[in-house]
Design a protein around this motif. Structure first.
Motif, short mmCIF file in Angstrom:
data_model
loop_
_atom_site.label_atom_id
_atom_site.label_comp_id
_atom_site.label_asym_id
_atom_site.label_seq_id
_atom_site.Cartn_x
_atom_site.Cartn_y
_atom_site.Cartn_z
N ASP A 59 0.83 -1.15 0.15
CA ASP A 59 -0.19 -0.64 -0.15
C ASP A 59 0.69 1.49 0.01
OD1 ASP A 59 -1.95 -1.39 -0.10
OD2 ASP A 59 -2.87 -0.59 1.99
N ILE A 60 1.90 1.47 0.72
CA ILE A 60 2.82 2.30 0.74
C ILE A 60 3.17 2.51 -0.40
CG2 ILE A 60 5.08 3.08 2.08
CD1 ILE A 60 4.67 1.91 4.36
N VAL A 61 3.91 2.12 -1.32
CA VAL A 61 4.29 2.43 -2.76
C VAL A 61 3.59 2.57 -3.77
CG1 VAL A 61 6.14 1.53 -4.31
CG2 VAL A 61 6.26 1.34 -2.09
N PHE A 111 6.30 9.80 6.04
CA PHE A 111 5.52 10.75 5.43
C PHE A 111 4.26 9.96 4.81
CE2 PHE A 111 8.56 13.88 6.01
CZ PHE A 111 8.05 14.84 6.63
N ARG A 112 3.01 10.02 4.75
CA ARG A 112 2.63 8.91 4.09
C ARG A 112 0.78 9.95 3.77
NH1 ARG A 112 2.62 3.31 7.04
NH2 ARG A 112 4.99 3.73 7.50
N TYR A 113 0.38 9.47 1.87
CA TYR A 113 -0.36 10.34 1.90
C TYR A 113 -1.90 9.29 1.99
CZ TYR A 113 -3.74 12.51 -1.66
OH TYR A 113 -4.64 13.35 -1.70
N ASP A 114 -1.83 8.83 3.91
CA ASP A 114 -3.06 8.18 4.11
C ASP A 114 -4.39 9.22 4.11
OD1 ASP A 114 -2.80 5.45 5.01
OD2 ASP A 114 -1.19 5.54 6.91
N ARG A 115 -5.71 8.54 4.47
CA ARG A 115 -6.47 9.35 4.69
C ARG A 115 -6.82 9.76 6.49
NH1 ARG A 115 -11.92 9.06 6.00
NH2 ARG A 115 -11.90 6.49 6.76
N VAL A 256 0.71 -10.72 9.34
CA VAL A 256 1.13 -11.30 7.78
C VAL A 256 1.64 -9.74 7.62
CG1 VAL A 256 0.18 -13.45 6.95
CG2 VAL A 256 -0.56 -11.00 6.20
N ARG A 257 3.27 -10.03 6.84
CA ARG A 257 4.11 -8.90 5.89
C ARG A 257 4.05 -9.75 4.62
NH1 ARG A 257 6.60 -5.14 8.71
NH2 ARG A 257 5.17 -4.73 10.69
N GLY A 258 3.62 -9.22 3.90
CA GLY A 258 3.70 -10.16 2.12
C GLY A 258 4.67 -10.59 1.40
N ILE A 305 7.33 2.12 16.76
CA ILE A 305 6.02 2.70 17.40
C ILE A 305 5.87 4.10 16.77
CG2 ILE A 305 5.99 3.42 19.23
CD1 ILE A 305 7.67 1.36 20.55
N GLY A 306 4.61 4.08 16.25
CA GLY A 306 4.06 5.98 15.75
C GLY A 306 3.76 6.61 16.96
N LEU A 307 4.19 7.78 17.42
CA LEU A 307 4.42 8.45 18.67
C LEU A 307 3.09 8.77 18.61
CD1 LEU A 307 8.14 9.59 18.35
CD2 LEU A 307 6.46 7.58 20.12
P1 ATP Z 1 -1.85 0.85 9.37
O1 ATP Z 1 -2.42 -0.24 9.30
O2 ATP Z 1 -2.62 1.56 11.20
O3 ATP Z 1 -2.07 1.54 8.48
P2 ATP Z 1 0.13 0.45 8.67
O4 ATP Z 1 0.43 -1.15 8.90
O5 ATP Z 1 0.70 1.73 8.05
O6 ATP Z 1 -0.03 0.81 9.92
P3 ATP Z 1 3.73 0.65 10.28
O7 ATP Z 1 4.33 0.50 8.84
O8 ATP Z 1 3.36 -0.96 10.12
O9 ATP Z 1 2.14 0.87 10.13
O10 ATP Z 1 3.82 1.46 10.92
C1 ATP Z 1 4.22 1.41 11.68
C2 ATP Z 1 3.50 1.89 13.17
O11 ATP Z 1 3.69 3.37 12.78
C3 ATP Z 1 1.66 1.85 12.80
O12 ATP Z 1 1.67 0.81 14.21
C4 ATP Z 1 1.28 3.17 13.74
O13 ATP Z 1 1.39 3.52 14.95
C5 ATP Z 1 2.32 4.41 12.70
N1 ATP Z 1 1.41 5.16 11.98
C6 ATP Z 1 1.98 4.13 11.07
N2 ATP Z 1 1.03 5.16 9.86
C7 ATP Z 1 0.49 5.68 10.54
C8 ATP Z 1 -0.60 6.90 9.92
N3 ATP Z 1 -0.12 7.40 9.11
N4 ATP Z 1 0.08 8.26 11.50
C9 ATP Z 1 0.08 8.25 12.62
N5 ATP Z 1 0.62 6.86 12.74
C10 ATP Z 1 1.13 6.09 12.16
#
Ligand code: ATP
Ligand code: MG
Length: 425
Positions: A59-61, A111-115, A256-258, A305-307
């Motif tokens: 998803d990230i990429v 930095f991620r283009y997340d919702r 899992v981690r794919g 760890i997500g701060l």
């Molecule tokens: P999620 O399924 O919630 O998107 P992820 O699998 O993308 O998580 P990881 O890449 O494993 O998350 O990142 C490790 C930690 O970073 C996550 O457990 C979470 O605490 C934090 N994190 C990830 N994405 C975000 C985000 N967009 N905003 C805030 N914290 C995040």
């Protein structure tokens, strides 16, 4: 536009930045005690690094990267996570020559283009740890215990540690086939993402968030039942370490981690009261990544760890620390001449490492007392006309309201003593 930040970003305002430093201090202290050293890599890297180091089918990429072309026509990306960059730096700087295993940690923005929603932002911060160069399960146990200890130091309870093993290039292909066979006739009913995952990255069919897909994946085979002897042994030993140290865990067979370079241990720490965004830590072993990034085959494991989510958990449990509690003094001058003395005092007190503040707006004494309260001063030194003539200040204890005249020359030593007493309390 000009007065609003980009969507998904957040300012860390003065009333909360103190708490961020509190968390960061705990991280530095803990890592130092566990012999992890800090590494600071750039905020942006070549896009190619993340394509390789995170995987093109993630998803990230696929959907979340902040990628741009710079003026020299290079494709760069704001880091969405930091493992790939740490590996890049490990190889570029030949850290393997001096550190074996290399035990590294970082704190910084990702930095991620997340919702955007509660616990999910486009700029967020991670504390992460990587141990590169050791394959023994004892380092897996150490890494995971470090995450646990971090949350313990913050006083957070009610966390659950979930572990699993995702196998290795020996056992995973066999599992992959079993998994594809299981999903084969369900394929038309899966979501679009999962349909494309089926060929490219079938293990990820198990962690799709779509309800329908989750339903259809009930009864799917588990990798943990297909592990080769080596992976099985590794997983058993890891559990042995946890049992020896009384660390609670549950096995989550669906974790899992794919990607191919993720191997053996996978884990997650959850704080359930956070609701939908409850994962506060994710990590695992990535024995294939260093080679994937152009180095020699080298085993490694890490977590992030997500701060922000940690912060939300601390707020929920009322665990954020009180603001700065060092001795603070407010110097309140009355009149022009007194201002010079106030300036000198503030200057000298700060030189003696005492926190000192004064008035800059020619406020009345009454208004200055209010400022002193807002500043949470323990003492106020009032310099009025009489005091000025006698080279004194009126020192007021804001808690007890006691007042005493103190010679300007003694003020500094007096406060240094008080600060010392407070430290030894
Ligand atoms: P999620 O399924 O919630 O998107 P992820 O699998 O993308 O998580 P990881 O890449 O494993 O998350 O990142 C490790 C930690 O970073 C996550 O457990 C979470 O605490 C934090 N994190 C990830 N994405 C975000 C985000 N967009 N905003 C805030 N914290 C995040
Ligand atoms: Mg995500």
């Amino acid at each position: 536009m000009l007065t609003t930040g980009p969507r998904g970003t957040k300012d860390i305002l003065p009333d909360i930045s103190y708490s961020w430093r509190y968390i960061e201090n705990i991280i530095h202290e803990l890592c130092q005690q566990a012999a992890y050293q800090e590494i600071r890599t750039p905020i942006f890297e070549h896009t190619e690094l993340f394509l390789r180091g995170i995987g093109e089918t993630t998803d990230i990429v696929e959907k979340e990267m902040y990628t741009f072309t710079d003026l020299g026509q290079r494709s760069l990306t704001l880091r969405p996570e930091n493992t790939a960059a740490v590996v890049r730096s490990y190889l570029e700087n030949k850290l393997y020559a001096t550190l074996n295993p290399a035990k590294l940690y970082y704190i910084g923005p990702m930095f991620r283009y997340d919702r955007p929603q509660a616990g999910r932002y486009r700029q967020f911060h991670q504390f992460g740890v990587e141990a590169i160069g050791a394959k023994d399960p004892s380092i897996d146990a150490e890494i995971i215990s470090l995450a646990i200890q971090f949350f313990q130091r913050l006083g957070l309870n009610d966390l659950t540690l979930q572990i699993n093993s995702v196998g290795c290039p020996v056992c995973r292909p066999i599992y992959r086939e079993k998994l594809q066979a299981f999903f084969k006739d369900k394929l038309p009913s899966l979501c679009k993402d999962c349909q494309s995952r089926y060929e490219r990255n079938p293990m990820r069919l198990l962690d799709c968030k779509n309800e329908k897909c989750q339903e259809l994946s009930q009864g799917a085979p588990h990798i943990i039942d297909c592990l080769c002897e080596e992976c099985n042994d590794h997983f058993e030993k890891l559990q042995g370490f946890f049992k020896a140290a009384n660390i609670d865990f549950i096995i989550n067979k669906r974790l899992v981690r794919g990607l191919d370079y993720y191997t053996k241990t996978a884990f997650e720490i959850e704080y359930k009261p956070l609701g939908a965004q409850s994962a506060v830590c994710g990590g695992g072993r990535y024995d294939g990544l260093i080679e994937q990034c152009g180095g020699q085959a080298t085993p490694a494991i890490g977590f992030a760890i997500g701060l922000e989510r940690t912060f939300l958990a601390l707020e929920k449990q009322n665990l954020l620390p009180p603001k700065d509690d060092s001795i603070k003094i407010f110097i309140a001058p009355i009149g022009e001449k007194a201002k010079e003395v106030a300036f000198r005092l503030v200057y000298e007190l700060r030189s003696a490492h005492i926190s000192a503040e004064t008035d800059y707006l020619d406020r009345s004494i009454k208004a200055q007392m209010k400022s002193a309260n807002r500043y949470q001063a323990e003492y106020v030194a009032i310099i009025g006309e009489d005091e000025l003539l006698n080279n004194q200040v009126m020192l007021k204890n804001m808690k007890t309201s006691e007042q005493e005249l103190v010679s300007i020359d003694d003020l500094k030593n007096k406060l240094v003593d008080k600060a010392g007493e407070k430290k030894n309390d």
